[in-house]
Design a protein around this motif. Sequence first.
Motif, PDB file in Angstrom:
ATOM      1  N   GLN A  67     -27.534   0.111   7.853  1.00 12.91           N
ATOM      2  CA  GLN A  67     -26.410   1.041   7.751  1.00 12.91           C
ATOM      3  C   GLN A  67     -26.775   2.328   7.028  1.00 12.91           C
ATOM      4  O   GLN A  67     -26.061   3.317   7.139  1.00 12.91           O
ATOM      5  CB  GLN A  67     -25.250   0.350   7.046  1.00 12.91           C
TER       6      GLN A  67
ATOM      7  N   SER B  40     -19.573   6.088   1.445  1.00 15.15           N
ATOM      8  CA  SER B  40     -18.872   4.868   1.854  1.00 15.15           C
ATOM      9  C   SER B  40     -17.352   5.060   1.717  1.00 15.15           C
ATOM     10  O   SER B  40     -16.583   4.527   2.509  1.00 15.15           O
ATOM     11  CB  SER B  40     -19.364   3.661   1.055  1.00 15.15           C
ATOM     12  N   LEU B  46     -22.087   1.877   5.412  1.00 19.85           N
ATOM     13  CA  LEU B  46     -21.730   0.544   4.924  1.00 19.85           C
ATOM     14  C   LEU B  46     -20.265   0.218   5.205  1.00 19.85           C
ATOM     15  O   LEU B  46     -19.543  -0.293   4.348  1.00 19.85           O
ATOM     16  CB  LEU B  46     -22.045   0.423   3.420  1.00 19.85           C
ATOM     17  N   ARG B  47     -19.857   0.513   6.440  1.00 17.01           N
ATOM     18  CA  ARG B  47     -18.493   0.152   6.847  1.00 17.01           C
ATOM     19  C   ARG B  47     -18.366  -1.356   6.799  1.00 17.01           C
ATOM     20  O   ARG B  47     -19.307  -2.076   7.108  1.00 17.01           O
ATOM     21  CB  ARG B  47     -18.235   0.647   8.285  1.00 17.01           C
ATOM     22  N   PRO B  51     -15.981   0.105  -0.923  1.00 17.08           N
ATOM     23  CA  PRO B  51     -16.581   1.116  -1.806  1.00 17.08           C
ATOM     24  C   PRO B  51     -16.645   0.648  -3.258  1.00 17.08           C
ATOM     25  O   PRO B  51     -17.590   0.975  -3.973  1.00 17.08           O
ATOM     26  CB  PRO B  51     -15.647   2.314  -1.654  1.00 17.08           C
TER      27      PRO B  51
END
Lengths: 183, 145
Positions: A67, B40, B46-47, B51
């Motif tokens: 990611q 985020s 980084l879905r 957060p």
Amino acid sequence: MSLLSFALWIQSTTFFTELRLSSYVYPIVLTGHIVGIAVFGGAVLVTDLRLLGWAMQKYPIAAIAGQLRPLKRAGFVLVAICGLLMLGSKAEEYYFNVFFRWKLIFLALVAVHALVFRGSVYGRLEEIDQAPHIPARAKAAGWLSLALWIGLIIMGRAIGFVLPPDDLHAQTRSPDVTAVQAP
Amino acid sequence: MLFAGLDSLNGSELISPALQSIHIAGFVFSIGTIALTDFSMLGLVLRGHSPSGIAKSLMPWTLVGFTLVLLSGGLLFMSDPDEYYLNRAFQVKMTFLLLALIFHYTLHARVARKDAPSVFARLVALISLGLWVGVLAGGIFIGFA
């Protein structure tokens, strides 16, 4: 055409001459370069620390590495574009700068590192996530990547501390000063 | 000269580039990890991970970065206080730094703890990124002022 004559030609183009002479655009480009370093370097750093098992241990390595890839790419593009703009505007000076050469060597080593560990680490992150311990080869990849980045930072910063040769052909920001200095 | 011993920093050719390299490595640690939290919060990386969890797990490394940056920056400043103190870009940088730090430990910390994505959270993330870019830009312009 030799590399040096290419350097002399490219820095003498109107675009790069204006860039070198501007008192605002050049530092803005340099700011872009270090903003990119913070983003790109930060994403690489977090990936390395995760490989070493020192950060974000609750997150799978594959998720972190996968990611953060778009962020690394975006940061890299920003660093590279700004870096090339600075290189073009002072091509002759960089040509003679020993630390610039070292920086290029470190950049090449970063690419070699990615290729060397692609098969054993970066291409098998799901497998590494399932292992009971982080394998030594993954930690080695993390350590080497950290070392290369620190080297890259040191070489990059050292570039600015080397005095350029006296007889540069580039037109400088204050022609009066160079006129006085010339014999 | 604030402390006599620090004048020796000027005596060595290696100390300035060394301190500046540590300064850069330090902001890669600190601003790099804060930017990651901000991205985020913006829903860009980084879905699927909160957060707040990301901010919490990166916090020690943000602090490592702050320590490196403040120590190396402090030594660089003390090696030539007049040069920095009177520098307009340095004053702008310190203003951005103060704002960025206050923002980071107040509103930013409070919003990063909430995981529900909102327009407000995105705005806070953008302001955070903007303030840190201001710090970096101020630092670069010191050498050009």
